[in-house]
Design an enzyme around this catalytic site. Structure first.
Site, PDB file in Angstrom:
ATOM      1  N   LYS A  12      36.216  41.435  39.732  1.00 54.92           N
ATOM      2  CA  LYS A  12      35.161  40.429  39.879  1.00 54.92           C
ATOM      3  C   LYS A  12      34.982  40.047  41.349  1.00 54.92           C
ATOM      4  O   LYS A  12      33.849  39.870  41.825  1.00 54.92           O
ATOM      5  CB  LYS A  12      35.495  39.200  39.045  1.00 54.92           C
ATOM      6  CG  LYS A  12      35.451  39.420  37.540  1.00 54.92           C
ATOM      7  CD  LYS A  12      34.026  39.588  37.037  1.00 54.92           C
ATOM      8  CE  LYS A  12      33.959  39.539  35.514  1.00 54.92           C
ATOM      9  NZ  LYS A  12      32.576  39.603  34.992  1.00 54.92           N
ATOM     10  N   TYR A  55      41.459  42.176  36.427  1.00 53.87           N
ATOM     11  CA  TYR A  55      40.187  41.559  36.037  1.00 53.87           C
ATOM     12  C   TYR A  55      39.623  40.723  37.188  1.00 53.87           C
ATOM     13  O   TYR A  55      38.465  40.881  37.591  1.00 53.87           O
ATOM     14  CB  TYR A  55      40.410  40.698  34.800  1.00 53.87           C
ATOM     15  CG  TYR A  55      39.218  39.882  34.373  1.00 53.87           C
ATOM     16  CD1 TYR A  55      38.075  40.490  33.863  1.00 53.87           C
ATOM     17  CD2 TYR A  55      39.242  38.489  34.472  1.00 53.87           C
ATOM     18  CE1 TYR A  55      36.975  39.740  33.466  1.00 53.87           C
ATOM     19  CE2 TYR A  55      38.158  37.721  34.077  1.00 53.87           C
ATOM     20  CZ  TYR A  55      37.022  38.354  33.574  1.00 53.87           C
ATOM     21  OH  TYR A  55      35.943  37.606  33.189  1.00 53.87           O
TER      22      TYR A  55
END
Length: 243
Positions: free
Chosen positions: A61, A57
């Site tokens: 990003k 994750y």
């Protein structure tokens, strides 16, 4: 990868094509995350702390932040990335996030629901309010970007708190005569999750760039809980005491 990296790249390409050949480019605001920091010896982490994410994750990003920098550098659009701290108090039901308890410790008791804490009450963690986050994203969109600053990432303002401080604040905000209506808060420590949260780089975050851009700061914990009751308090079994 498809939800964060591929989808963001597709949106960036669409924004680029939407204003090709005209000087007024799309202003693109991306919500990044403090999970992008990962491994670092810096504390607190700042706008320019090197990103070494420790999960997929955070990695996706971080990749998107670089894409936004590059699309902006090339003049395809006007991008900005907001690194969000943990947002409290989130409405709705608990989610699977490792830091979900930082909302649950307030939300569930206010709804008359018991809450078991999976991490220690005295772990420090950076949070912000829903109002400050929404206001920060709007202000980041509207801000005049500093001339010559290539990096388009900004730590949104936060405060560093503990679960125990949130519990203490909850008891201050709710009238003492109504404390018996609150759901019970107990400790059910998950050793693995406790280690993960304790090791997060985003325990403390600085936000100098956000301050220079005029982004709003969150209030104290009492203010944040009162705002939650005002904005999302329809399921609460208690009300805030008069200030």
């Amino acid at each position: 990868l498809s939800a964060n990296l591929d989808a963001t790249r597709n949106m960036l390409q669409a924004a680029r094509k939407a204003r090709e050949g005209v000087p007024d480019k799309v202003r693109f605001v991306f919500t990044s995350t403090a999970a992008a920091f990962g491994e670092t010896d810096e504390s607190p982490v700042g706008d320019t702390t090197k990103l070494v994410p420790l999960n997929t994750y955070g990695m996706t990003k971080a990749c998107c932040e670089l894409l936004i920098n590059d699309f902006t550098r090339k003049g395809f659009l006007d991008g900005r990335s907001a690194r969000l701290p943990t947002v409290v108090v989130r409405p709705g039901i608990p989610n699977a996030a490792s830091t979900s308890c930082f909302s649950g410790v307030v939300r569930e008791p206010l709804h008359g629901v018991d809450c078991a804490l999976p991490v220690g009450r005295h772990l420090v963690h950076a949070v912000s309010s829903t109002r400050a986050i929404v206001g920060g994203l709007q202000a980041l969109h509207d801000a005049q970007w500093p001339m010559g600053l290539v990096d388009r990432a900004v730590n949104l303002p936060s405060i560093s708190i503990t679960l125990q401080e949130m519990i203490d604040s909850l008891h201050r905000v709710v009238n003492s005569n109504d404390h018996h209506k609150l759901g019970k808060i107990t400790d059910q420590i998950d050793p693995f999750l406790n280690k993960v949260v304790a090791g997060m780089a985003c325990r403390k975050m600085t936000h100098e760039r956000a301050m220079k851009l005029g982004l709003p700061e969150p209030g104290d914990l009492d203010t944040i809980i009162r705002e939650f009751l005002e904005d999302f308090g329809e399921l609460a079994v208690v009300a805030a005491s008069s200030e």
